[in-house]
Design an enzyme around this catalytic site. Structure first.
Site, PDB file in Angstrom:
ATOM      1  N   GLY A   1       0.820  -1.209   0.000  1.00  0.00           N
ATOM      2  CA  GLY A   1       0.000   0.000   0.000  1.00  0.00           C
ATOM      3  C   GLY A   1       0.852   1.256   0.000  1.00  0.00           C
ATOM      4  O   GLY A   1       0.508   2.276   0.592  1.00  0.00           O
ATOM      5  N   ALA A   2       1.980   1.198  -0.722  1.00  0.00           N
ATOM      6  CA  ALA A   2       3.010   2.240  -0.604  1.00  0.00           C
ATOM      7  C   ALA A   2       2.698   3.516  -1.370  1.00  0.00           C
ATOM      8  O   ALA A   2       3.406   4.515  -1.191  1.00  0.00           O
ATOM      9  CB  ALA A   2       4.357   1.680  -1.069  1.00  0.00           C
TER      10      ALA A   2
ATOM     11  N   TYR B   1     -15.236  -3.397   7.741  1.00  0.00           N
ATOM     12  CA  TYR B   1     -13.878  -2.896   8.001  1.00  0.00           C
ATOM     13  C   TYR B   1     -13.465  -3.186   9.440  1.00  0.00           C
ATOM     14  O   TYR B   1     -12.363  -3.669   9.704  1.00  0.00           O
ATOM     15  CB  TYR B   1     -13.843  -1.398   7.724  1.00  0.00           C
ATOM     16  CG  TYR B   1     -12.498  -0.742   7.957  1.00  0.00           C
ATOM     17  CD1 TYR B   1     -11.465  -0.906   7.054  1.00  0.00           C
ATOM     18  CD2 TYR B   1     -12.287   0.062   9.077  1.00  0.00           C
ATOM     19  CE1 TYR B   1     -10.230  -0.300   7.265  1.00  0.00           C
ATOM     20  CE2 TYR B   1     -11.055   0.672   9.294  1.00  0.00           C
ATOM     21  CZ  TYR B   1     -10.032   0.492   8.390  1.00  0.00           C
ATOM     22  OH  TYR B   1      -8.817   1.093   8.601  1.00  0.00           O
TER      23      TYR B   1
ATOM     24  N   GLY C   1      -1.657   7.416   1.164  1.00  0.00           N
ATOM     25  CA  GLY C   1      -1.939   7.533   2.584  1.00  0.00           C
ATOM     26  C   GLY C   1      -0.769   7.214   3.484  1.00  0.00           C
ATOM     27  O   GLY C   1       0.344   7.719   3.334  1.00  0.00           O
ATOM     28  N   ILE C   2      -1.014   6.332   4.455  1.00  0.00           N
ATOM     29  CA  ILE C   2      -0.013   5.977   5.455  1.00  0.00           C
ATOM     30  C   ILE C   2       1.197   5.314   4.806  1.00  0.00           C
ATOM     31  O   ILE C   2       2.343   5.587   5.171  1.00  0.00           O
ATOM     32  CB  ILE C   2      -0.632   5.059   6.518  1.00  0.00           C
ATOM     33  CG1 ILE C   2      -1.671   5.833   7.344  1.00  0.00           C
ATOM     34  CG2 ILE C   2       0.440   4.464   7.431  1.00  0.00           C
ATOM     35  CD1 ILE C   2      -2.530   4.960   8.243  1.00  0.00           C
ATOM     36  N   GLY C   3       0.958   4.422   3.846  1.00  0.00           N
ATOM     37  CA  GLY C   3       2.073   3.748   3.176  1.00  0.00           C
ATOM     38  C   GLY C   3       2.987   4.724   2.463  1.00  0.00           C
ATOM     39  O   GLY C   3       4.217   4.607   2.526  1.00  0.00           O
TER      40      GLY C   3
END
Length: 357
Positions: free
Chosen positions: A16-17, A162, A20-22
């Protein structure tokens, strides 16, 4: 106790790079000198990110990429080959890829719920087991970091699937941690549990409601979670709550579950709906397709985002700093909950007594 390399000497795989967070984690890790294996579904976005990180002045070639859907274990195994060819292996594997669905469970297609689990849960399972196998074969210590959430402990209405997937991630991670320790393998397993984060989460989520979705306040910058991830790569903890709201929610759910559930069902549905923004059409977000751009933040997210400038010191220092305040807040909530429960029991007592006779 196992010791772990500083970030600047690590090779880190991040799923998930490109969002967002990634994405925040990749940029922060590269800036600190780590070498990276970037994983996502979109080849164009991955190549763009790798070029960005490798082009920084004074930085050696630090990033390679591998396009993969985390729901496909065969594709994830190829990531290991990329890491071995480029850097000789890896030290830390970060399972960050994830997606959500907004809407009532009874109104959400089972196929969509299964697909969410393929990414959020099975993607973590595949990534963790593949990482553990690599570290075992190489006879080297390492860290597996799995992205949970505050909803790993506190399920939310309108994000039921989720929440369930993040509960499953927490349970799987705990079981894997114990089994690896029993095998004597020096591999730590950490779960990061952020509160709401200012990422393209809404843009990527599927929405089956009749209005646009929103995330409840407050939101935290993705850089705060990235810092917690990199801290865990060096000093792994069983679980790390990011944002005081996450710790507060978790403690409240454990210590006063009935009261917490009552609060959630009363306030959370309205706090996740934008009544002033009717939904024009249902969209799948990135549930079945990849995102198309590099973006750490959510455009147009209403509400309060904690300032990035407030992020100071180490993650451990921040945990200690907010701990007293969180405990005090939970204590006050429990006193209120007990008071409410006592009043409810007193009010019901005559009725119950009459029913017995």
């Amino acid at each position: 106790m196992a010791s772990y390399k500083p970030v600047e000497r690590q090779i880190i795989v991040i799923t998930g790079a490109t969002s967002g967070i990634g994405l925040a984690t990749a940029r922060m890790a590269a800036k600190r000198g780590a070498r990276l294996v970037l994983v996502a579904r979109n080849q164009e976005a991955l190549a763009k990110l790798a070029d960005e990180l490798n082009a920084a002045p004074g930085r050696r070639r630090c990033a390679v990429w591998a396009a993969a859907d985390v729901a496909d274990p065969a594709q994830l195994r190829e990531v290991v080959g990329v890491a071995v060819e480029a850097f000789g292996g890896f030290d830390t594997w970060v399972n960050d890829a994830g997606v959500s669905i907004f809407g009532k469970l009874c109104e959400t297609d089972i196929r969509d719920q299964r697909r969410l689990f393929e990414t959020n849960y099975w993607g973590v399972v595949y990534g963790s087991l593949i990482a553990a196998d690599h570290l075992r074969a190489r006879q080297r210590g390492g860290v597996i970091i799995n992205l949970g959430s505050e909803v790993s402990d506190v399920p939310l209405p309108l994000q039921g699937a989720y929440s369930a997937s993040k509960h499953a991630v927490a349970a799987f991670s705990a079981a894997l941690r114990m089994e690896l320790a029993d095998d004597g393998l020096p591999v730590a397993v950490s779960v990061i549990k952020p509160a709401g984060v200012d990422t393209p989460f809404l843009e990527h989520a599927k929405n089956v409601m009749d209005v646009e979705a929103r995330l409840p306040d407050p939101l935290y910058p993705p850089e705060l979670v990235a810092e917690a991830i990199l801290d865990a790569a060096v000093d792994p903890q069983r679980e790390v709550h990011v944002g005081a709201a996450s710790k507060l929610a978790s403690m409240s759910a454990r210590m006063a579950p009935g009261f917490t559930e009552k609060l959630l069902r009363t306030f959370m549905p309205r706090m996740q709906r934008r009544e002033d923004r009717p939904l024009r059409e249902t969209h799948d977000g990135t549930l079945y397709r990849s995102g198309s751009k590099l973006d750490e933040h959510q455009p147009g997210q209403p509400g309060t985002v904690m300032p990035t400038g407030a992020i100071v010191g180490s993650t451990r220092a921040r945990r200690m700093a907010v701990g007293a305040g969180v405990i005090a807040a939970v204590g006050a909530g429990l006193v209120m909950a007990r008071s409410m429960t006592t009043r409810d029991r007193a009010a019901k007592a005559p009725t119950l007594a009459a029913a017995r006779f």
